[in-house]
Design a protein around this motif. Structure first.
Motif, mmCIF file in Angstrom:
data_model
loop_
_atom_site.group_PDB
_atom_site.id
_atom_site.type_symbol
_atom_site.label_atom_id
_atom_site.label_comp_id
_atom_site.label_asym_id
_atom_site.label_seq_id
_atom_site.Cartn_x
_atom_site.Cartn_y
_atom_site.Cartn_z
ATOM 1 N N THR A 79 10.842 9.328 9.917
ATOM 2 C CA THR A 79 10.132 9.202 10.886
ATOM 3 C C THR A 79 9.434 10.710 11.109
ATOM 4 O OG1 THR A 79 11.540 7.592 12.066
ATOM 5 C CG2 THR A 79 9.806 8.782 13.514
ATOM 6 N N VAL A 80 8.048 10.435 11.072
ATOM 7 C CA VAL A 80 7.421 11.798 11.345
ATOM 8 C C VAL A 80 7.197 12.055 12.805
ATOM 9 C CG1 VAL A 80 5.107 12.901 11.248
ATOM 10 C CG2 VAL A 80 5.873 11.968 9.235
ATOM 11 N N ARG A 81 7.512 13.398 13.141
ATOM 12 C CA ARG A 81 7.533 13.837 14.553
ATOM 13 C C ARG A 81 6.633 14.945 14.740
ATOM 14 N NH1 ARG A 81 11.170 17.038 18.378
ATOM 15 N NH2 ARG A 81 11.063 15.881 20.356
ATOM 16 N N ALA A 82 5.521 14.898 15.616
ATOM 17 C CA ALA A 82 4.690 15.988 15.718
ATOM 18 C C ALA A 82 4.617 16.414 17.243
ATOM 19 C CB ALA A 82 3.289 15.323 15.306
ATOM 20 N N GLU A 83 4.286 17.462 17.104
ATOM 21 C CA GLU A 83 4.033 18.282 18.628
ATOM 22 C C GLU A 83 2.654 18.595 18.570
ATOM 23 O OE1 GLU A 83 5.240 22.077 21.328
ATOM 24 O OE2 GLU A 83 6.062 22.091 19.372
ATOM 25 N N SER A 104 -3.383 6.636 16.949
ATOM 26 C CA SER A 104 -2.657 5.241 16.351
ATOM 27 C C SER A 104 -2.940 5.458 14.928
ATOM 28 C CB SER A 104 -3.806 4.063 16.926
ATOM 29 O OG SER A 104 -3.456 3.836 18.046
ATOM 30 N N TYR A 105 -2.047 4.428 14.247
ATOM 31 C CA TYR A 105 -1.817 4.628 12.645
ATOM 32 C C TYR A 105 -2.134 3.131 12.082
ATOM 33 C CZ TYR A 105 3.250 3.111 13.345
ATOM 34 O OH TYR A 105 4.255 2.359 13.515
ATOM 35 N N PHE A 106 -2.240 3.271 10.735
ATOM 36 C CA PHE A 106 -2.484 2.128 10.085
ATOM 37 C C PHE A 106 -1.447 2.090 8.865
ATOM 38 C CE2 PHE A 106 -6.633 3.252 11.887
ATOM 39 C CZ PHE A 106 -7.128 2.170 12.390
ATOM 40 N N PRO A 107 -0.251 1.494 9.022
ATOM 41 C CA PRO A 107 0.671 1.688 7.985
ATOM 42 C C PRO A 107 0.363 0.672 6.782
ATOM 43 C CG PRO A 107 1.148 -0.056 9.678
ATOM 44 C CD PRO A 107 0.104 0.656 10.298
ATOM 45 N N ASN A 108 -0.585 -0.244 7.076
ATOM 46 C CA ASN A 108 -0.649 -1.207 5.692
ATOM 47 C C ASN A 108 -1.929 -0.809 4.891
ATOM 48 O OD1 ASN A 108 1.643 -2.612 6.246
ATOM 49 N ND2 ASN A 108 0.438 -3.872 7.692
ATOM 50 N N TRP A 109 -2.560 0.328 5.544
ATOM 51 C CA TRP A 109 -3.994 0.529 4.639
ATOM 52 C C TRP A 109 -3.895 1.245 3.659
ATOM 53 C CZ3 TRP A 109 -8.577 -1.617 4.481
ATOM 54 C CH2 TRP A 109 -9.730 -1.134 3.812
ATOM 55 N N LYS A 110 -4.592 0.774 2.366
ATOM 56 C CA LYS A 110 -4.387 1.595 1.219
ATOM 57 C C LYS A 110 -5.754 1.256 0.676
ATOM 58 C CE LYS A 110 0.274 2.497 0.495
ATOM 59 N NZ LYS A 110 1.600 2.210 -0.366
ATOM 60 N N THR A 111 -6.536 2.380 0.100
ATOM 61 C CA THR A 111 -7.831 1.850 -0.606
ATOM 62 C C THR A 111 -7.456 1.147 -1.983
ATOM 63 O OG1 THR A 111 -7.835 4.215 -1.242
ATOM 64 C CG2 THR A 111 -9.060 3.311 0.674
ATOM 65 N N THR A 112 -8.119 0.318 -2.391
ATOM 66 C CA THR A 112 -7.971 0.026 -3.828
ATOM 67 C C THR A 112 -9.158 0.340 -4.707
ATOM 68 O OG1 THR A 112 -9.057 -2.317 -3.184
ATOM 69 C CG2 THR A 112 -6.691 -2.035 -3.015
ATOM 70 N N SER A 113 -10.320 0.682 -4.236
ATOM 71 C CA SER A 113 -11.346 0.987 -4.986
ATOM 72 C C SER A 113 -11.283 2.556 -5.552
ATOM 73 C CB SER A 113 -12.738 1.082 -4.173
ATOM 74 O OG SER A 113 -12.584 2.061 -3.156
ATOM 75 N N GLY A 114 -10.360 3.426 -5.233
ATOM 76 C CA GLY A 114 -10.301 4.776 -5.664
ATOM 77 C C GLY A 114 -11.060 5.513 -4.882
ATOM 78 N N LYS A 115 -11.960 5.210 -3.988
ATOM 79 C CA LYS A 115 -12.701 6.081 -3.016
ATOM 80 C C LYS A 115 -11.954 6.110 -1.545
ATOM 81 C CE LYS A 115 -16.891 4.354 -5.131
ATOM 82 N NZ LYS A 115 -18.007 3.764 -4.962
ATOM 83 N N VAL A 164 7.187 6.834 8.363
ATOM 84 C CA VAL A 164 6.530 6.913 7.187
ATOM 85 C C VAL A 164 7.543 6.480 5.855
ATOM 86 C CG1 VAL A 164 5.011 8.445 7.875
ATOM 87 C CG2 VAL A 164 7.168 9.105 7.165
ATOM 88 N N ASN A 165 7.046 6.414 4.868
ATOM 89 C CA ASN A 165 7.898 6.224 3.642
ATOM 90 C C ASN A 165 8.134 7.302 2.931
ATOM 91 O OD1 ASN A 165 7.717 3.319 3.844
ATOM 92 N ND2 ASN A 165 5.694 3.106 2.768
ATOM 93 N N TYR A 166 9.282 7.420 2.352
ATOM 94 C CA TYR A 166 9.824 8.807 1.594
ATOM 95 C C TYR A 166 8.462 9.076 0.506
ATOM 96 C CZ TYR A 166 12.199 12.017 -1.266
ATOM 97 O OH TYR A 166 12.665 13.137 -1.847
ATOM 98 N N GLN A 167 8.000 10.347 0.400
ATOM 99 C CA GLN A 167 7.011 10.783 -0.532
ATOM 100 C C GLN A 167 5.788 10.348 -0.337
ATOM 101 O OE1 GLN A 167 7.501 13.133 -2.252
ATOM 102 N NE2 GLN A 167 9.734 13.365 -3.090
ATOM 103 N N GLN A 168 5.608 9.530 0.960
ATOM 104 C CA GLN A 168 4.025 9.042 1.263
ATOM 105 C C GLN A 168 3.270 10.009 1.358
ATOM 106 O OE1 GLN A 168 4.156 6.120 4.393
ATOM 107 N NE2 GLN A 168 1.870 5.987 4.435
ATOM 108 N N GLU A 169 2.064 9.979 0.829
ATOM 109 C CA GLU A 169 1.086 11.283 0.739
ATOM 110 C C GLU A 169 0.342 11.330 1.992
ATOM 111 O OE1 GLU A 169 -0.416 11.451 -3.027
ATOM 112 O OE2 GLU A 169 1.428 12.158 -3.938
ATOM 113 N N GLU A 170 -0.032 9.923 2.532
ATOM 114 C CA GLU A 170 -1.277 9.752 3.412
ATOM 115 C C GLU A 170 -1.031 8.696 4.052
ATOM 116 O OE1 GLU A 170 -5.379 10.797 2.292
ATOM 117 O OE2 GLU A 170 -5.610 8.566 2.274
#
Length: 512
Positions: A79-83, A104-115, A164-170
């Protein structure tokens, strides 16, 4: 015979032992690998960065988050905790201070086009708010006099968390900053990318307590707004005239200026007459734009150096048009009430009406890519004055016009007189001159400054997404130069805070 059986028995035993040892080694190796992919329970610190949705620059909300953030690990979950903290900047003589009001966050969004692509058809999930800034009110959220309906009477979040997932970059997020909305309507709500640097991870305690969301002041406005923005209008209007088959003559067509995301209104939208002149002669289509000035906080300014992209333009990974650029034809210049060209501390020769050919691509989708220069914006944030925008034409609104007076902006006279009203500085020299705006980086309180990585920087568009690097404040310049080919450059950010802050924006988003 017995001796041969004995050796076969010994060989079998040795084979079994070797298999057992190999199996044990495999299990140990797998366990070691699994251990590398997990962290022991506890609280960790980690550096992060809130990046623009359309470039590699800082998001307008980056300065509102204390660094480093925390990562709470418990039973294999992360879990990410931010102040949050106040972010502030100075525009001329005006101080702007504000807070992140929503995220708000989008947990399932990942681009597939590389852009880099903002979430589509995804509903954002409100971030868990652990606590709010108690008794902290400003001109936007004050219960009685608050000017922002989204936050009026509501407290600003202090601590918040999300999984978040471990080692999730973004992680794609959506933030809302009232001060940005006040500067430029529609620029307060922005997409951004929350990026995490796991190489900086450091354990600081064995504590694993995570505060649940508070039930009071839970703000669902972001989700509601997102859902509304995803509803597509299905109005069906039949066009009486086909833009591809117009006879010679003069026509009117509705249009507006959009940022390069092709969704958000650009700041330049407030600088044009939305009834646009379209002239057809011998099969050639020309667009004539009628410009006016922009009220920018306590100052007044104009657009300059307008150029158009040729039909060979392309879109880069940030959705910004690139390619060959040509100068528009300047039909007339902005003049003051005495009939003289408007001149201010940034220059002169500001276009009033310009004409340029309509590229054939625009006849299919209505999008006309342009490049404009905003002197005041460049003075506030050097390099952010040049911006790419789209003139979006409503292809269903074409009408034949007999009298060209229909294209005269109704607020021209009001605009010229307001120039004097909005520039009461002692260094203004005429009715068309304006107070020069400067911007300074504000320092955070020492109690939090040491924890902050980087300085407050303004973005989409936005800011923003429609900002492009160029030279600044070079005095009087004419627009009718020799045709040239100029590549468009993605903005340096100081863009969604400073560049959006610069132009009022009514200044994105976006950040014209």
């Amino acid at each position: 015979m017995k001796k041969a059986q004995y050796f076969r028995f010994i060989s079998c035993v040795i084979s079994v032992i070797l298999c057992c040892l190999a199996g044990a080694a495999f299990v140990d190796h797998k366990a070691a690998a699994d251990e590398k992919n997990t962290l022991e329970d506890g609280t960790y610190t980690m550096q992060s960065f809130l990046r623009s949705a359309s470039s590699d620059q800082a998001s307008m909300g980056n300065a509102g988050i204390v660094q480093p953030i925390q990562v709470i690990v418990k039973n294999g979950t992360y879990t990410v905790r931010a102040e949050c903290k106040a972010l502030s900047t100075k525009l001329g003589k005006l101080d702007f201070t504000g807070y992140l009001a929503q995220m708000s966050y989008f947990p399932n969004w990942k681009t597939t086009s590389g852009k880099i692509e903002a979430p589509e058809n995804e509903t954002p999930i409100p971030i868990n708010i652990e606590s709010y800034f108690e008794n902290t009110y400003d001109s936007y959220n004050d219960p009685k006099t608050g000017t922002d309906s989204k936050v009026k009477g509501k407290l600003y979040p202090h601590y918040m968390n999300f999984p978040v997932n471990y080692q999730q970059e973004e992680m794609w997020v959506q933030v809302y900053v009232p001060v940005m909305e006040a500067i430029s309507k529609g620029s307060g709500l922005q997409y951004a990318r929350f990026q995490f640097d796991w190489s900086t991870l450091k354990k600081v305690s064995d504590e694993t307590k995570i505060e649940s969301s508070v039930t009071t002041q839970q703000d669902k406005q972001t989700t509601t707004t997102a859902k509304k923005s995803q509803v597509k209008k299905t109005t069906t209007r039949k066009s009486k005239l086909n833009i591809k088959k117009l006879e010679d003559g003069v026509y009117s067509i509705s249009g507006k200026m959009l940022k390069t995301d092709k969704k958000t209104e650009s700041m330049a939208n407030e600088a044009i007459n939305h009834k646009i002149k379209l002239t057809v002669k011998n099969g050639k289509y020309d667009i004539t734009l009628d410009f006016k000035g922009l009220n920018i906080s306590s100052s007044y300014g104009y657009l300059s150096k307008i150029k158009y992209f040729t039909n060979t333009y392309k879109i880069d990974q940030y959705k910004v048009p690139t390619g060959s650029l040509k100068n528009v034809t300047v039909d007339s210049y902005q003049k003051d009430t005495k009939g003289k060209k408007v001149r201010d501390s940034y220059g002169s020769d500001y276009p009033d009406q310009v004409t340029f050919p309509l590229i054939s691509k625009a006849k299919n989708d209505g999008y006309v890519p342009l490049q404009v220069f905003v002197p005041i914006m460049d003075a506030i944030s050097p390099g952010s004055g040049t911006q790419a925008v789209y003139l979006k034409l409503d292809l269903n609104s074409i009408k034949a016009v007999k009298n060209s007076k229909e294209f005269v902006s109704n607020d021209k006279n009001t605009e010229k007189s307001s120039t004097t009203m909005t520039t009461n500085s002692s260094n203004t020299s005429s009715a068309g001159s304006h107070e020069k705006v400067t911007i300074q980086s504000s320092k955070l309180p020492e109690t939090t400054q040491s924890n902050v990585q980087g300085q407050s920087a303004v973005e989409e568009k936005s800011f923003n997404t429609d900002q492009v690097s160029t030279s600044t404040n070079s005095g009087s310049q004419t627009l009718q130069e020799d045709e040239e080919e100029t590549p468009i450059i993605v903005p340096s950010i100081m863009s969604v805070l400073l560049s959006i802050l610069g132009i009022v924006y009514k200044v994105k988003s976006r950040g014209l």
